[in-house]
Write an enzyme that holds these catalytic residues in place. Structure first.
Site, PDB file in Angstrom:
ATOM      1  CE  LYS A  80     -51.605 -27.353  16.808  1.00  0.00           C
ATOM      2  NZ  LYS A  80     -50.492 -28.347  17.067  1.00  0.00           N
ATOM      3  CB  CYS A 169     -51.392 -16.406  26.218  1.00  0.00           C
ATOM      4  SG  CYS A 169     -50.101 -17.550  25.246  1.00  0.00           S
ATOM      5  CG  MET A 170     -47.440 -14.796  24.917  1.00  0.00           C
ATOM      6  SD  MET A 170     -46.730 -16.436  25.278  1.00  0.00           S
ATOM      7  CE  MET A 170     -45.146 -16.160  25.629  1.00  0.00           C
ATOM      8  CG  MET A 336     -49.504 -21.343  28.547  1.00  0.00           C
ATOM      9  SD  MET A 336     -49.363 -19.278  28.741  1.00  0.00           S
ATOM     10  CE  MET A 336     -47.940 -19.195  27.333  1.00  0.00           C
ATOM     11  N   GLY A 373     -47.071 -18.706  22.498  1.00  0.00           N
ATOM     12  CA  GLY A 373     -48.176 -19.527  22.127  1.00  0.00           C
ATOM     13  C   GLY A 373     -48.785 -19.175  20.926  1.00  0.00           C
ATOM     14  CD  GLN A 374     -53.078 -16.266  21.121  1.00  0.00           C
ATOM     15  OE1 GLN A 374     -54.083 -16.191  20.448  1.00  0.00           O
ATOM     16  NE2 GLN A 374     -52.820 -15.347  22.067  1.00  0.00           N
TER      17      GLN A 374
END
Ligand code: MGD
Ligand code: MGD
Ligand code: SF4
Ligand code: MO
Length: 750
Positions: A80, A169-170, A336, A373-374
């Site tokens: 990616k 998410c977090m 997750m 995650g991000q």
């Protein structure tokens, strides 16, 4: 393992080979081309935070390569990251503002679009009050962008209806860190990966979702084959390539396993009694309990009991506990599979328990490290206060002193900031659905695809006055917008991202935004001005001005970044807070001697002092081992879980523009175990229907020994098959994070 085997095992290279790319060579076209200049930046995709060198020629980004000097990725990138430069000029980039006229989105000027946004927001605020408007942001926005939005909505408009996708998410990880250690974000850092001898990986497909970190683990295993890697995940994933032990529980039933491991650790004497005596309290979640009472609580969790609850082998639990307990070092990683659960916070606590009982925290090779995650969920949202109950600098809305401090920096009367937290994400979109929220500004996220149980929310999003700032169009959310604002993309703007290991990294602006796109921060400042709050935003001439004001909110806080102004961040490969002064090197382990905030006087010789807690002690929790919100039954006998693949990122607005990535995983599917498939007469590539209480989806069956029996896995990337029509919007009562990872389903052949 030799070097060749290592390369084969690493996730990034395996995927790269499958699409014909060699990530270990420099990208050739750019290198061959003369006149390319290289610039230090950061990948825009995941929370690993890989350093990148970006090649620019004739005002265009022409290539990227891994930054060899970055301590995060040491020159490596995953597929990616490797293709990120291609995304910038994708056809689907949104190039000019659009507004909805007679039901259709049509091109508009910036002035017309912004005027409409400001007029409508002003109208709603004046008529219905500030809580009738809301902001929904992102862990992919820069810290500067979230900061401006926060200041505008909480400080000037006066609403705390300010949320963002990190809630999805977090949030459970935050809840875990806060309740256990009294302070959000990890104690250790990536350095610990290189020294750990046991890795416990729970509900994280590290190989596909944090590929470059996974490669660091593979490298460790290559050099040191005695290292043990334990995985707890209902699916076998590419992460299994290095596993020594895989415990495959029924989705939603792994709490008992963690307790059973703790029980063995206590019974067989792998505890660090000195550390427990000095630095640990015990709690049942309501009140303090004694160590003895905690031991009593654990009695129920025999390996046999946990094995029965989770349908796994009891010997494997014993083995995992012994490896963890006997090893001098251990790192636990999770994502997750742990957080997106109605018991997400509790499960986070149970992971921390193992590290506290054994003292495997705050020293080299030891950490309880939640993978973010991000790319900027930690920086912009957790540190920047980008949710409904928090304020910048790890502050809380409900704390009057915190509101006072932030109001002073924002130069507003403290009464501007509502003392009541706003609505968390699910409640916020419920309020949108009910028409209570009448105008919504969405920035850098695609909730019409990513929210759970979508059917419940889509109509409301269509009806509300919806402003969407995005770099791409169409997305499921931009399709519903009343006003579309084209945002400048990565490398078209400068700013800071903070990754998993508390590291803040600077990204330069290297090229001009495509078409009429503008920096998100600039758009928000424009809106502030049009709403009549210009005075407190006029001094933001550049992102650096915003960063400098943000730094003031971190001064003296546990995430002190005063030592990280732009000029320094431009030179170094990021800095890990606390970094209080510009000559401070940053912090590897919090709450220890090496931490500039470590209170030596209070610690009185203790190795660790958890200064987020009044007595400096972290908490081991005796939490009940509750299962998921929607257990399977005779009608819906499968547990459905959703997640990701290596080549795609979330809603694919970015990775979906790269032909090489699309070819690698071209379309949606459902994974089903071969035994279940045989029983139901389903063959590989058959069309099947996956049905839950909320919706149904036709998908291609992928019959593969990955999910355990009675479990289905659907990657949620494709907009043509919205996995979130199936998922449940039940959420953790503590963190308010939805249970994307478990609901009941059935599957039938079409
Ligand atoms: N390639 C890629 N990388 C990404 C992203 C992406 O979209 N694509 N997104 C980034 C973001 S924002 C995030 S949050 C991360 C997510 O990273 P991960 O959490 O690693 O990815 P997921 O696929 O969502 O889920 C991980 C695992 O949880 C397991 N799981 C499901 N239910 C349970 C359970 O009950 N117990 C346990 N122990 N495990 C369970 C699933 O089987 C799955 O293998 O990835 C980041 N990196
Ligand atoms: N079923 C299921 N659903 C899930 C999850 C799951 O595991 N299963 N995971 C959840 C998790 S962990 C997460 S993090 C969320 C993620 O969900 P989203 O945040 O909704 O997904 P993204 O595709 O990352 O959306 C980012 C958006 O920002 C846009 N964009 C990119 N760059 C810029 C920019 O510079 N400025 C602006 N303004 N826009 C930009 C992109 O085009 C895209 O539309 O999804 C959640 N949803
Ligand atoms: S591992 Fe994450 S940060 Fe690194 S290159 Fe891949 S997507 Fe980018
Ligand atoms: Mo995420």
């Amino acid at each position: 393992m030799d070097r060749r085997e290592f390369l084969k095992a690493t996730a990034a290279s395996a995927a790269a080979a499958s699409i014909g790319v060699d990530l270990f060579l420099k990208p050739s076209q750019a290198d061959a081309a003369a006149g390319v200049t290289w610039h230090k930046s950061v990948c825009r995709f995941c929370g690993v935070g890989c350093g990148m060198m970006v090649g620019v020629k004739d005002g265009k980004v022409v290539s990227v390569k891994g930054d060899k000097e970055s301590t995060v990725n040491r020159g490596f990138l995953c597929v990616k990251g490797f293709y990120l430069y291609k995304v910038i000029t994708a056809k689907s980039r949104l190039r000019y503002p659009m507004i909805r006229k007679n039901g259709k989105l049509v091109r508009a000027s910036w002035d017309e679009a912004m005027d409409l946004v400001a007029t409508k927001f002003r109208e709603v605020i004046d008529r219905y009050g500030p809580d009738a408007v809301a902001f929904y942001g992102s862990g992919q926005a820069e810290t500067e962008e979230t900061y401006i939005a926060n200041k505008l909505f909480k400080g000037h408009i006066g609403t705390n209806n300010f949320e963002g996708n990190p809630r999805l998410c977090m949030a459970s990880a935050v809840g875990g860190y806060l309740t256990t250690f009294g302070a959000d974000e990890p104690v250790g850092s990536y350095d610990d990966l290189d020294e750990a001898e046991v890795f416990l990986i729970v509900g994280s497909n590290t190989a596909e979702c944090h590929p470059v970190l996974f490669d660091r683990i593979v490298e460790r295993k290559t050099k040191d084959p005695h290292i043990k890697i334990i995985i707890i995940d209902p699916r076998k994933t590419p992460t299994d390539r290095v596993a020594d032990l895989h415990i495959q529980p029924i989705p939603g039933y792994d709490l008992a396993i963690l307790h059973a491991m703790a029980r063995i650790i206590v019974k067989e004497g792998y505890t660090d009694e000195q550390f427990i005596k000095e630095s640990v309290n015990f709690s049942d979640g309501k009140k303090k309990i004694s160590y003895e009472e905690y031991k009593q609580f654990l009695e129920k969790f025999t390996p046999e009991y946990a094995a029965k609850v989770a349908d796994v082998n009891p010997d494997d639990i014993v083995k995992a506990a012994r490896w963890f307990g006997q090893s001098p070092t251990a790192v636990t990683l999770w994502t997750m599979g742990v957080n997106q659960r109605t018991r997400g916070v509790w499960l986070n606590n149970l992971i921390h328990n193992l590290h506290l009982l054994t003292g495997k925290i705050g020293k080299p090779g030891c950490d309880s490290l939640s993978l973010t995650g991000q790319p900027n969920a930690c920086g912009g949202v957790r540190e920047g206060g980008g949710l409904a109950h928090i304020l910048p600098g790890h502050r809380k809305i409900v704390n009057p002193q915190h509101r006072k401090e932030i109001a002073a920096i924002w130069k507003v009367p403290v009464s501007n900031i509502n003392p009541k937290p706003g609505k968390h994400t699910i409640a916020l979109f419920e309020a949108v659905a009910k028409g209570e929220i009448k105008a919504l500004y969405v920035m850098c996220t695609n909730p019409a695809q990513s929210l759970p149980n979508l059917k419940k929310f889509l109509k409301g999003m269509k009806d509300v006055f919806l402003v969407v700032a995005d770099a791409f169009h169409p997305t499921e959310t931009t399709k519903l917008a009343d006003v579309l604002l084209p945002a400048a993309f990565w490398s078209e703007k400068e700013g800071v991202y903070g990754c998993t290991e508390r590291r803040s990294q600077y990204m330069p602006k290297l090229v001009e935004p495509l078409g009429e796109a503008r920096w998100d921060g600039d758009i928000l400042i424009d809106l502030a001005r049009r709403l009549g709050y210009g005075k407190n935003f006029e001094h933001f001439k550049t992102p650096e001005d915003v960063w400098n004001e943000y730094l003031l909110t971190t001064k003296g806080r546990d995430m002190d970044l005063m030592g990280a102004p732009y000029w320094r961040l431009k030179k170094v490969r990021g800095l890990r807070w606390p970094v209080p002064t510009t000559d401070h090197p940053g912090t590897r382990h919090r709450f220890t001697e090496g931490d500039p905030l470590f209170p030596k006087d209070k610690a009185k010789g203790r190795r660790m002092y958890f200064y987020g807690k009044p007595d400096g002690r972290a908490v081991v929790f005796a939490r009940p081992d509750k299962g998921p919100e929607e257990p399977t039954d005779a009608e819906y006998p499968f547990a459905l879980t959703t997640g990701r693949v290596l080549e795609h990122f979330h809603t694919m607005t970015m990775t979906g523009t790269v032909p090489q990535l699309v070819r690698a995983v071209p379309g949606p599917y459902v994974e089903i175990n071969p035994k279940d498939a045989a029983r139901l007469g389903i063959a590989d590539r058959d069309t099947v229907k996956v049905i839950t209480r909320r919706g149904e989806l036709e998908l291609t069956a992928r019959v593969i020994d990955r999910p355990r029996e009675k479990t289905l896995f659907v990657p949620w990337h494709w907009s043509e098959k919205l996995a979130n029509l199936l998922t449940i919007d039940a959420f953790d009562p503590g963190s308010k994070e939805p249970e994307y990872k478990v609901c009941a389903a059935k599957i039938v052949k079409v």
